[in-house]
Design a protein around this motif. Structure first.
Motif, PDB file in Angstrom:
ATOM      1  N   TYR A  30       0.659  -1.139   0.132  1.00 45.34           N
ATOM      2  CA  TYR A  30       0.104   0.030  -0.014  1.00 45.34           C
ATOM      3  C   TYR A  30       0.744   1.357  -0.016  1.00 45.34           C
ATOM      4  CZ  TYR A  30      -3.304  -3.720   1.410  1.00 45.34           C
ATOM      5  OH  TYR A  30      -3.949  -4.816   1.570  1.00 45.34           O
ATOM      6  N   SER A  77      -8.733  -3.152  -0.392  1.00 44.45           N
ATOM      7  CA  SER A  77     -10.161  -3.296  -0.552  1.00 44.45           C
ATOM      8  C   SER A  77     -10.595  -2.921   0.735  1.00 44.45           C
ATOM      9  CB  SER A  77     -10.285  -4.833  -0.845  1.00 44.45           C
ATOM     10  OG  SER A  77      -9.767  -5.543   0.175  1.00 44.45           O
ATOM     11  N   ARG A 114     -13.937 -22.473 -11.294  1.00 45.75           N
ATOM     12  CA  ARG A 114     -13.899 -21.544 -10.053  1.00 45.75           C
ATOM     13  C   ARG A 114     -13.655 -22.525  -8.851  1.00 45.75           C
ATOM     14  NH1 ARG A 114     -18.654 -18.558  -6.724  1.00 45.75           N
ATOM     15  NH2 ARG A 114     -17.233 -17.960  -4.959  1.00 45.75           N
ATOM     16  N   ARG A 127     -14.126 -23.053  -5.201  1.00 43.35           N
ATOM     17  CA  ARG A 127     -14.435 -22.523  -4.002  1.00 43.35           C
ATOM     18  C   ARG A 127     -13.896 -22.598  -2.767  1.00 43.35           C
ATOM     19  NH1 ARG A 127     -20.249 -21.399  -4.998  1.00 43.35           N
ATOM     20  NH2 ARG A 127     -20.989 -22.117  -6.775  1.00 43.35           N
ATOM     21  N   PRO A 141      -6.827 -13.151  -3.629  1.00 43.76           N
ATOM     22  CA  PRO A 141      -6.559 -13.364  -2.295  1.00 43.76           C
ATOM     23  C   PRO A 141      -6.951 -14.597  -1.609  1.00 43.76           C
ATOM     24  CG  PRO A 141      -7.275 -11.182  -2.633  1.00 43.76           C
ATOM     25  CD  PRO A 141      -7.538 -11.761  -3.703  1.00 43.76           C
ATOM     26  N   LEU A 142      -8.248 -14.947  -2.161  1.00 46.16           N
ATOM     27  CA  LEU A 142      -8.772 -16.398  -1.641  1.00 46.16           C
ATOM     28  C   LEU A 142      -8.169 -17.653  -1.996  1.00 46.16           C
ATOM     29  CD1 LEU A 142     -12.496 -15.254  -1.373  1.00 46.16           C
ATOM     30  CD2 LEU A 142     -10.923 -15.175   0.115  1.00 46.16           C
ATOM     31  N   ARG A 152      -0.063 -19.348   0.709  1.00 50.33           N
ATOM     32  CA  ARG A 152       1.197 -20.027   0.437  1.00 50.33           C
ATOM     33  C   ARG A 152       1.045 -21.542   0.282  1.00 50.33           C
ATOM     34  NH1 ARG A 152       5.252 -16.936   3.582  1.00 50.33           N
ATOM     35  NH2 ARG A 152       4.328 -15.378   4.794  1.00 50.33           N
ATOM     36  N   TRP A 179       2.899 -11.248   0.707  1.00 53.87           N
ATOM     37  CA  TRP A 179       1.956 -12.138   1.529  1.00 53.87           C
ATOM     38  C   TRP A 179       1.327 -11.277   2.553  1.00 53.87           C
ATOM     39  CZ3 TRP A 179       0.484 -15.980  -0.422  1.00 53.87           C
ATOM     40  CH2 TRP A 179       1.289 -17.009  -1.289  1.00 53.87           C
ATOM     41  N   PHE A 236       0.231  -8.304   1.967  1.00 57.50           N
ATOM     42  CA  PHE A 236      -0.961  -7.671   1.161  1.00 57.50           C
ATOM     43  C   PHE A 236      -1.842  -8.822   1.024  1.00 57.50           C
ATOM     44  CE2 PHE A 236      -2.186  -7.320  -3.404  1.00 57.50           C
ATOM     45  CZ  PHE A 236      -3.081  -5.949  -3.229  1.00 57.50           C
ATOM     46  N   MET A 237      -1.595  -9.952   0.408  1.00 62.95           N
ATOM     47  CA  MET A 237      -2.678 -11.090   0.034  1.00 62.95           C
ATOM     48  C   MET A 237      -3.358 -11.264   1.264  1.00 62.95           C
ATOM     49  SD  MET A 237      -3.033 -11.894  -2.886  1.00 62.95           S
ATOM     50  CE  MET A 237      -2.502 -11.493  -4.656  1.00 62.95           C
ATOM     51  N   GLU A 279      -3.879  -9.285   4.140  1.00 56.35           N
ATOM     52  CA  GLU A 279      -4.970  -8.380   4.364  1.00 56.35           C
ATOM     53  C   GLU A 279      -5.945  -8.167   3.664  1.00 56.35           C
ATOM     54  OE1 GLU A 279      -4.843  -6.190   6.495  1.00 56.35           O
ATOM     55  OE2 GLU A 279      -6.556  -4.992   5.704  1.00 56.35           O
ATOM     56  N   GLU A 280      -5.937  -8.354   2.143  1.00 56.39           N
ATOM     57  CA  GLU A 280      -6.775  -8.597   1.106  1.00 56.39           C
ATOM     58  C   GLU A 280      -7.983  -9.612   1.240  1.00 56.39           C
ATOM     59  OE1 GLU A 280      -7.535  -5.918  -0.972  1.00 56.39           O
ATOM     60  OE2 GLU A 280      -6.169  -4.986   0.479  1.00 56.39           O
ATOM     61  N   ALA A 281      -7.323 -10.678   1.724  1.00 53.69           N
ATOM     62  CA  ALA A 281      -7.973 -12.123   1.772  1.00 53.69           C
ATOM     63  C   ALA A 281      -9.276 -11.795   3.024  1.00 53.69           C
ATOM     64  CB  ALA A 281      -7.192 -13.282   2.103  1.00 53.69           C
ATOM     65  N   THR A 318     -10.383  -8.963   4.231  1.00 53.00           N
ATOM     66  CA  THR A 318     -11.249  -8.044   3.624  1.00 53.00           C
ATOM     67  C   THR A 318     -12.414  -8.826   2.870  1.00 53.00           C
ATOM     68  OG1 THR A 318      -9.795  -6.401   3.800  1.00 53.00           O
ATOM     69  CG2 THR A 318     -11.911  -5.763   2.573  1.00 53.00           C
ATOM     70  N   LEU A 319     -12.058  -9.731   2.159  1.00 50.90           N
ATOM     71  CA  LEU A 319     -12.904 -10.488   1.273  1.00 50.90           C
ATOM     72  C   LEU A 319     -13.965 -11.468   1.994  1.00 50.90           C
ATOM     73  CD1 LEU A 319     -11.199 -11.335  -2.012  1.00 50.90           C
ATOM     74  CD2 LEU A 319     -12.887  -9.693  -1.765  1.00 50.90           C
ATOM     75  N   THR A 320     -12.933 -12.163   2.987  1.00 49.70           N
ATOM     76  CA  THR A 320     -13.814 -13.199   3.891  1.00 49.70           C
ATOM     77  C   THR A 320     -14.799 -12.362   4.651  1.00 49.70           C
ATOM     78  OG1 THR A 320     -11.710 -14.229   3.967  1.00 49.70           O
ATOM     79  CG2 THR A 320     -13.506 -15.013   5.405  1.00 49.70           C
ATOM     80  N   GLU A 346     -17.536 -18.879   3.974  1.00 49.32           N
ATOM     81  CA  GLU A 346     -18.075 -19.758   2.855  1.00 49.32           C
ATOM     82  C   GLU A 346     -18.331 -21.241   3.483  1.00 49.32           C
ATOM     83  OE1 GLU A 346     -17.470 -20.395  -1.741  1.00 49.32           O
ATOM     84  OE2 GLU A 346     -15.660 -20.095  -0.498  1.00 49.32           O
ATOM     85  N   ASP A 397     -22.996 -17.535  -5.338  1.00 46.54           N
ATOM     86  CA  ASP A 397     -22.410 -17.155  -3.984  1.00 46.54           C
ATOM     87  C   ASP A 397     -23.287 -16.818  -2.955  1.00 46.54           C
ATOM     88  OD1 ASP A 397     -19.986 -17.807  -4.995  1.00 46.54           O
ATOM     89  OD2 ASP A 397     -19.772 -15.521  -5.692  1.00 46.54           O
ATOM     90  N   ARG A 424     -21.919  -2.273   9.598  1.00 44.08           N
ATOM     91  CA  ARG A 424     -20.887  -1.794  10.483  1.00 44.08           C
ATOM     92  C   ARG A 424     -21.116  -1.582  11.912  1.00 44.08           C
ATOM     93  NH1 ARG A 424     -18.513   3.467   9.902  1.00 44.08           N
ATOM     94  NH2 ARG A 424     -16.445   3.543  10.570  1.00 44.08           N
TER      95      ARG A 424
END
Lengths: 290, 669
Positions: A36, A75, A163, A165, A190-191, A195, B29, B31-32, B34-36, B38-40, B47, B426, B535
């Motif tokens: 960032y 995000s 995809r 899931r 990111p999902l 690693r 890592w 970055f990924m 942190e982004e994961a 937020t998406l989760t 899920e 989804d 929120r």
């Protein structure tokens, strides 16, 4: 006097405010570290001015009165509440797409290349590419992956969309596609990009001499044979250009692709996995990882 | 130093995981990661809830904090189909879909980080092995779950997941609290809780240490026992726990120790049999697992040890006591293989040694043994094997499998399950699930015998079994989430304590309490959970509707001057239960409220009106500090539930005895 003013300003501004006077444009970062920070630095350099910013990892913030434009990095920053009428530009938010709203005009800077640029790039990198399998996980990506599939015909590539899931599906997806595909491509999802998953992809790629292409330098460093995408720095610069056109009164599209696309080759992985790059690929690479 | 200590604990795993190496790009890592996150978080529900082959409800850390739950039991009240009640012998008995737990709470499996923990002698699990401040989330699986977890997951499973580091670096927190104690809201303040946790993470290495002390005191209540004596009853549950969980690469370690004190209501619900005296529970558990992930799948081996002790009073002086001690040592080898055409095969084999060390009645003052109840050094062994074949492609996920279990004392069992999940997008998931489960009889139920022959175990007991058919629909449209389940469940060979004539080892006993496999019964039900999350706001509503059969109805003889009656499992369970909660933030201030409605139910000879209780909390947050003031049991009513175990003159028991105040503070870093 300047120092005195700066100290006075720091004492007066609310918590979380890091620098700069109140302005019509502010930046909001998910964190002021790592990727960032790199993108924001490039953004400021491209703007040729200091932009006030907030760091979400340090707590809540309050937009200064009169803020009309927000540039979000990450995000989490992009998904925050912003007052109606705000113009929002967001980048470094792979897999996140802010819902279209009449109250907030939002434009996203993609880390991926535009579909045509991606497909032609892959074709140059892999001239025999006829069948490409795209793997992803985040639900928001689905429409965008379909767009790549629809554009692929013009490049003589048949794209299969898979995809995944859950992480546990990945091995099955790879194994099932083994005989039917020439290569895989993975967006900066990111999902999916964890690693463990990248380790699995690297093992699979080497075990079957099947190239797996990705979309960020980090993924190439972690074991995919090559990546094609915008760097963090390029994303920041693109956000600045977009902001400038917005200030000039132009209406930005919902999705903007960076023109600075880096090809990163991982020569070590390619060697270990028995994958050869075409002669021209090395010349067009931004980096060749040893 | 901390790191070295941790490395020593993880030595085995570290050696094996050493080859994996360190990430080249930490920034990437970070970055990924942190982004994961937020998406989760962007999804109202993980899920896994949508795609899980079981019907799962998750209470996450945000729920725990926002609704100000004070214990795992209290949090579980928010799950439709699950209630936490009490019997005269036990506090905090989880009950799934109205299938009552009898003398010992052994029909719902309690796990910490997926490690089953239960008493080898009596089979009971304990929800208080971990304080709520040490909990990251609680996963609740309603319905039979033996194919996954083996014995005791008869009507459901509760998995308590410990706090995990959120990101690289150090995190932690401390909290403390004061409550109004036995005097109710006008009583003097007593320390109600003190807890803390520390977590550390760097790359693939992390650990968390959590310590928790909690004292739940309730206002004093005048209570009439079975002999007609009036008791000044002080209900309390005090617990202290210490947990450590860590991982390095594929190696994981879990350690847990706890000790609890709670008031007892006597072996026969009388002062003379120990009512008002203190009961002690304690346990120690350790678990190690190592997971390897070759390209073809996953291999995991694990070992666990779980030791538990329950010490209960048996007389008015608390001198004669029962010391119940048991332990379990288990090992498992599991593998997941990815097959062509999107098939996966998951299989495993397990071996468990159970040691019922003692169920000894003794005099505390002299140490003299009164009776060993025929349960000294009782050993048994269980071997099991399971396999599941799954296929997940596109919108569909299918799975079928079974578990074969052979117990050295209770014979064998074969349980199966099959699930079909359709995920059209989804936001929607439809699940059809068939599952079977079993519970092996415990040494207590098979071999218990006292010198006065008050209760007889039955060596010929078969495992009790359940079977259920479920149809569930999960739908999320931000900010709403809906989970609806309809089910049909049947319960067979239920292990039950009856009274009558019984022959054991060639000796005939007349009019004695003995264990047997009771006639089956069945139920149909609907569970609805609706959630709303933004929120600043969060709300939920959970509703359960149940209709149970009377197939197990039996006569309960007259007691003193009271007439005879009949009893069956679902007699004591309401046809509906309802719970809800609302949490709202106003800048730095916040408020939340929870309520529970335990529907109208029957008692042995009468009816119990619907019981309502609610909690209300308000608070203030400043930086890393948080101050909360809670009013628990807001209406100041005594909340009662039917007494269904003893079935004599006492027909209901107090679940909550009145209003109390509690102040808590939290500090996080």
């Amino acid at each position: 006097m300047t120092y005195f003013a700066a100290i006075l300003l720091l004492l007066l501004v609310p918590a979380g405010l890091q620098a700069g006077p109140p302005a019509a444009t502010v930046a909001v970062m998910s964190s002021d570290r790592g990727a960032y920070r790199e993108a924001f630095s490039a953004f400021q350099a491209e703007m040729d001015s200091e932009v006030m910013y907030f760091d979400l990892s340090k707590g809540r913030f309050k937009l200064p009165a009169g803020t009309r434009r927000v540039v979000a990095f990450g995000s989490r920053a992009a998904s925050m509440y912003y007052p109606p009428g705000t113009d929002l530009i967001y980048c470094l938010a792979p897999g996140f797409f802010r819902p279209v709203s009449a109250k907030i005009r939002a434009a996203k800077v993609s880390m991926r290349p535009a579909p045509g640029r991606l497909l032609s790039g892959l074709r140059n990198l892999h001239p025999g590419l006829k069948r490409l399998n795209i793997l992803w996980s985040a639900g928001n990506y689905t429409e965008h992956m379909r767009a790549i599939r629809d554009a692929a015909g013009a490049y003589g590539i048949e794209v299969t969309l898979t995809r995944v899931r859950r992480a546990s599906q990945l091995p099955s997806a790879l194994r099932s596609a083994l005989e039917k595909q020439d290569a895989f491509w993975i967006p900066p999802d990111p999902l999916l990009v964890t690693r463990a998953n990248l380790r699995l992809l690297r093992d699979f790629s080497c075990g079957n001499s099947m190239p797996i292409y990705s979309s960020t330098r980090g993924m190439a460093e972690e074991g995919t044979v090559a990546s094609l995408g915008a760097s963090f720095r390029a994303s920041g610069k693109t956000a600045a250009k977009l902001l400038r056109s917005l200030i000039d009164g132009k209406t930005p599209p919902e999705m903007v692709y960076s023109q600075e696309i880096d090809l990163i080759l991982n020569a070590g992985v390619a060697r270990r996995c028995g994958i050869a790059f075409p002669p021209g690929a090395r010349k067009s690479a931004a980096y060749i990882l040893p | 130093m901390k790191f070295r200590l941790f490395m020593a604990l993880m030595l085995t795993g570290a050696v094996q995981a050493g080859a994996s190496g360190r990430a080249v790009s930490d920034d990437f890592w970070d970055f990924m990661g942190e982004e994961a996150k937020t998406l989760t978080v962007a999804s109202p529900s993980p899920e896994s809830v949508f795609s899980s082959v079981s019907n799962v409800v998750v209470i996450d850390r945000a729920d725990i904090v926002r609704y100000n739950y004070s214990s795992v039991s209290e949090a579980l009240q928010s799950v439709p189909g699950l209630s936490v009640i009490r019997t005269y012998l036990m506090h905090r008995v989880p009950t799934a879909r109205g299938a009552l737990q009898e003398h010992y709470a052994n029909k719902i499996l309690v796990m910490i980080n997926n490690v089953p923990m239960w008493h080898a002698m009596t089979g009971e699990g304990d929800l208080d092995r971990v304080g709520i401040d040490s909990v990251q989330r609680i996963e609740v699986l309603l319905g039979p779950a033996s194919v996954l977890y083996g014995s005791n997951a008869l009507t459901g499973a509760v998995n308590i997941v410990l706090r995990e580091p959120r990101q690289d670096g150090e995190q932690g927190g401390v909290s403390g609290g004061l409550s109004s104690g036995h005097g109710g809201y006008s009583g003097r303040l007593e320390i109600s809780q003190a807890s803390g946790y520390y977590a550390w993470k760097e790359g693939e290495t992390s650990y968390t240490v959590a310590a928790n002390s909690r004292s739940d005191l309730q206002p004093t209540l005048v209570f009439e026992d079975e002999s007609g004596s009036t008791l000044s009853l002080k209900e309390y549950v005090d617990n202290r726990s210490l947990s450590f969980s860590g991982r390095h690469g594929g190696a994981k370690v879990l350690l847990n120790a706890y000790r609890g004190n709670q008031n007892y209501l006597g072996n026969s619900l009388t002062r003379a049999s120990g009512a008002l005296e203190n009961e002690v529970r304690e346990g120690v558990a350790g678990h190690y697992s190592y997971t390897e992930e070759p390209a073809w799948g996953q291999v995991k081996y694990s070992g666990s040890y779980d030791w538990q002790r329950r010490n209960i009073p048996r007389d008015a002086a608390g001198d004669l006591r029962s010391d119940i001690v048991g332990s379990r040592l288990s090992g498992k080898l599991e593998a997941l293989v990815h097959l062509p055409a999107y098939f996966t095969l998951e299989s495993g084999a397990g071996l468990e040694y159970r040691y019922g060390q003692r169920y000894q009645n003794y005099y505390n003052s002299t140490g003299e043994t009164e009776s060993d109840n025929g349960l000294s050094r009782h050993k048994s062994r269980e071997d099991s094997f399971y396999a599941q074949l799954g296929r997940e492609e596109g919108d569909w996920k299918l799975l079928a499998g079974g578990r074969y279990t052979k117990d050295s004392n209770a014979g064998d069992n074969l349980s199966g399950r099959a699930s079909a999940i359709y995920m059209p997008d989804d936001h929607n998931s439809i699940k059809a699930i068939f599952s079977q489960s079993f519970r092996t009889p415990t040494p207590f139920e098979q071999y218990f015998i006292t010198s006065t022959v008050t209760v007889l175990g039955n060596p010929d007991l078969k495992p009790e079994r359940t079977e259920s058919w479920e149809l569930a629909w999960l739908s999320s449209h931000e900010p709403f989430f809906l989970h609806v389940t309809g089910y049909y469940a049947s319960y067979m060979d239920t292990i039950y304590r009856a009274r009558g004539n019984f022959t054991r080892d060639g000796v005939a006993y007349t009019d004695k309490n003995y264990y047997y496999n009771a006639p089956g019964y069945h139920a149909t039900g609907v569970e609805v959970r609706a959630r709303y999350e933004t929120r600043n706001s969060r709300a939920f509503l959970s509703f359960e509707r149940l209709r149970g059969s009377r197939d197990d109805e039996r006569v309960v003889p007259a007691s003193g001057s009271l007439p005879a009656s009949t009893s069956w499992n679902f007699k004591y369970w309401p046809r509906y239960n309802l719970s809800g909660g609302l949490a709202q933030s106003f800048g730095r201030f916040f408020a939340m409220g929870n309520f529970n409605l335990f529907g109208e139910s029957r008692t042995l000879r009468g009816r119990l009106p619907a019981q309502f209780w609610a909690d209300l909390s308000v608070g203030y947050r400043a930086g890393s500090y948080r101050h909360t003031l809670a009013v628990r049991d807001l209406t100041d009513r005594v909340v009662r539930i039917p007494e269904y175990v003893r079935l004599r003159s006492v027909e209901n028991l107090p679940l909550y005895t009145g209003r109390r105040l509690e102040y808590t503070f939290d500090y996080r870093f």
